[in-house]
Design a protein around this motif. Sequence first.
Motif, mmCIF file in Angstrom:
data_model
loop_
_atom_site.group_PDB
_atom_site.id
_atom_site.type_symbol
_atom_site.label_atom_id
_atom_site.label_comp_id
_atom_site.label_asym_id
_atom_site.label_seq_id
_atom_site.Cartn_x
_atom_site.Cartn_y
_atom_site.Cartn_z
ATOM 1 N N ASP A 228 0.827 -1.215 0.000
ATOM 2 C CA ASP A 228 0.000 0.000 0.000
ATOM 3 C C ASP A 228 0.858 1.260 0.000
ATOM 4 O O ASP A 228 0.571 2.248 0.692
ATOM 5 C CB ASP A 228 -0.949 0.001 1.202
ATOM 6 C CG ASP A 228 -2.055 -1.037 1.066
ATOM 7 O OD1 ASP A 228 -2.349 -1.445 -0.071
ATOM 8 O OD2 ASP A 228 -2.625 -1.443 2.096
ATOM 9 N N GLY A 229 1.937 1.239 -0.779
ATOM 10 C CA GLY A 229 2.787 2.408 -0.939
ATOM 11 C C GLY A 229 3.781 2.637 0.176
ATOM 12 O O GLY A 229 4.562 3.600 0.124
ATOM 13 N N VAL A 230 3.803 1.778 1.195
ATOM 14 C CA VAL A 230 4.719 1.927 2.334
ATOM 15 C C VAL A 230 5.899 0.966 2.169
ATOM 16 O O VAL A 230 5.695 -0.240 1.963
ATOM 17 C CB VAL A 230 3.998 1.655 3.663
ATOM 18 C CG1 VAL A 230 4.975 1.746 4.833
ATOM 19 C CG2 VAL A 230 2.837 2.633 3.857
ATOM 20 N N LEU A 231 7.107 1.491 2.249
ATOM 21 C CA LEU A 231 8.299 0.653 2.119
ATOM 22 C C LEU A 231 8.391 -0.321 3.279
ATOM 23 O O LEU A 231 8.346 0.078 4.448
ATOM 24 C CB LEU A 231 9.551 1.528 2.062
ATOM 25 C CG LEU A 231 10.892 0.793 1.949
ATOM 26 C CD1 LEU A 231 10.991 0.047 0.636
ATOM 27 C CD2 LEU A 231 12.050 1.789 2.090
ATOM 28 N N LEU A 232 8.519 -1.613 2.964
ATOM 29 C CA LEU A 232 8.640 -2.651 3.988
ATOM 30 C C LEU A 232 10.090 -3.008 4.258
ATOM 31 O O LEU A 232 10.561 -2.955 5.390
ATOM 32 C CB LEU A 232 7.886 -3.916 3.551
ATOM 33 C CG LEU A 232 6.410 -3.769 3.200
ATOM 34 C CD1 LEU A 232 5.852 -5.115 2.765
ATOM 35 C CD2 LEU A 232 5.618 -3.202 4.366
ATOM 36 N N ARG A 233 10.802 -3.418 3.229
ATOM 37 C CA ARG A 233 12.194 -3.862 3.371
ATOM 38 C C ARG A 233 12.970 -3.546 2.096
ATOM 39 O O ARG A 233 12.390 -3.418 1.013
ATOM 40 C CB ARG A 233 12.271 -5.371 3.610
ATOM 41 C CG ARG A 233 11.621 -5.857 4.896
ATOM 42 C CD ARG A 233 12.387 -5.448 6.135
ATOM 43 N NE ARG A 233 11.731 -5.882 7.358
ATOM 44 C CZ ARG A 233 11.979 -7.011 7.999
ATOM 45 N NH1 ARG A 233 12.879 -7.846 7.512
ATOM 46 N NH2 ARG A 233 11.332 -7.326 9.105
ATOM 47 N N THR A 234 14.283 -3.449 2.247
ATOM 48 C CA THR A 234 15.208 -3.359 1.120
ATOM 49 C C THR A 234 16.172 -4.522 1.207
ATOM 50 O O THR A 234 16.727 -4.787 2.279
ATOM 51 C CB THR A 234 15.974 -2.027 1.134
ATOM 52 O OG1 THR A 234 15.058 -0.940 0.963
ATOM 53 C CG2 THR A 234 17.002 -1.988 0.009
ATOM 54 N N MET A 235 16.348 -5.226 0.095
ATOM 55 C CA MET A 235 17.303 -6.337 0.048
ATOM 56 C C MET A 235 18.356 -6.046 -1.019
ATOM 57 O O MET A 235 18.053 -5.508 -2.087
ATOM 58 C CB MET A 235 16.595 -7.646 -0.296
ATOM 59 C CG MET A 235 15.696 -8.176 0.783
ATOM 60 S SD MET A 235 15.153 -9.853 0.379
ATOM 61 C CE MET A 235 13.929 -10.114 1.657
ATOM 62 N N SER A 236 19.593 -6.423 -0.711
ATOM 63 C CA SER A 236 20.687 -6.233 -1.656
ATOM 64 C C SER A 236 21.592 -7.456 -1.604
ATOM 65 O O SER A 236 21.313 -8.427 -0.909
ATOM 66 C CB SER A 236 21.469 -4.956 -1.304
ATOM 67 O OG SER A 236 21.976 -5.026 0.017
#
Length: 376
Positions: A228-236
């Motif tokens: 819903d447009g909210v950043l949950l996680r970033t993976m790299s």
Amino acid sequence: MFPFMRTASLLSTLLFASTAWADCECGYTVNGTLYTDLVESDFLHMKDINESGWVPQSYTVDPTMARGPFGKDASPKQIAFNPLKSRYDWAGDGINGGDAGAQIFVRGGDPGQGGLIPMGEMDTNRTDMLYGSFRAGVKLTGIPGTCGAFFWYLNDSQEIDMEFLSSQFNATSHPVNLVLQSEAAVAAGYDAGNTKAFQVHQLPFNPSDGFHEYRFDWFKDHVDFYADGVLLRTMSGDGVPADPGHLTLSQWSNGDPKWSGGPPAEDAVMTVNYVKAYFNSSDTKRQGDWKNRCRDINTPKATCEVPEITAPPQGNVSAKTFFFSQQHNMTVNQTIPGNNPNTETESGAWSIRPSTQAISTALILVSFVPFMEWWS
């Protein structure tokens, strides 16, 4: 030269001095990143998968290969399109009753020892997606025993997953499993759980209670996951894919108590009301098409910003999300699904759009030049 001829000549010069062929001719931007291509699927108003640009999958996997007590039986029969009763509505029951949209089923009941569980899966016919922003409006099943998934796929070691296990949903737990399937996961027996590219994120809502937008933005060095447009996680890291692939929507069960569970006691349906993908193409012909249509990236409206949702896509107001492909002159020379089940259609003919400044200047001079002709 007569005055009106001089006026027309000047007007023509001014109008064409700063022009663009169409809105969005150079692409679509997400948080400042430009993407050249799009795929948009409005399943709320689509009657037939043949209209959609998606391909229903048909295959079987035995229990050993499925890594569970049961196998999988993917069939087009487990996908149903259930559009809204009115093309003017954006929420409500479909023509067949129940939630409107593309319905993906897992059939309930015990298939017997070593049997196959009927399931549904469909893939985009575009396989040239290389980096982009991908989003889907989905309502998951509340019946325990399935895995619902929205993901990008090339092979078992290059895959970006958002997976939902219905057996995990309860009054206090509403998780989404975020996964980058990588070489490390393959080496671990196709188990990403023990790698750095696996995260479980608790959502502030139950995914089976209504429609929500699930999204991942794929870059060269990382993937951002949203709800819903909210950043949950970033993976790299090494698990980020580097080659082109396609999108998949699926719901399945193999009876594995450590993952999907099941089979479900009754038919379980996952419903999708839209998919939107903004991406770069790996296809050299499409890259050439982009270079030909993008005459000047700095021209006003040559690029268009992708609107972000501000509320879950449910109800007649918030479910009416924006589609470039439903606007005039915003997908010119893009390939979008047509009505012929075996073809795609080029969207629209080019139309020249003068810049606002050129139009304003031309209108002033149209009024001024005849006076100068008379004076001289």
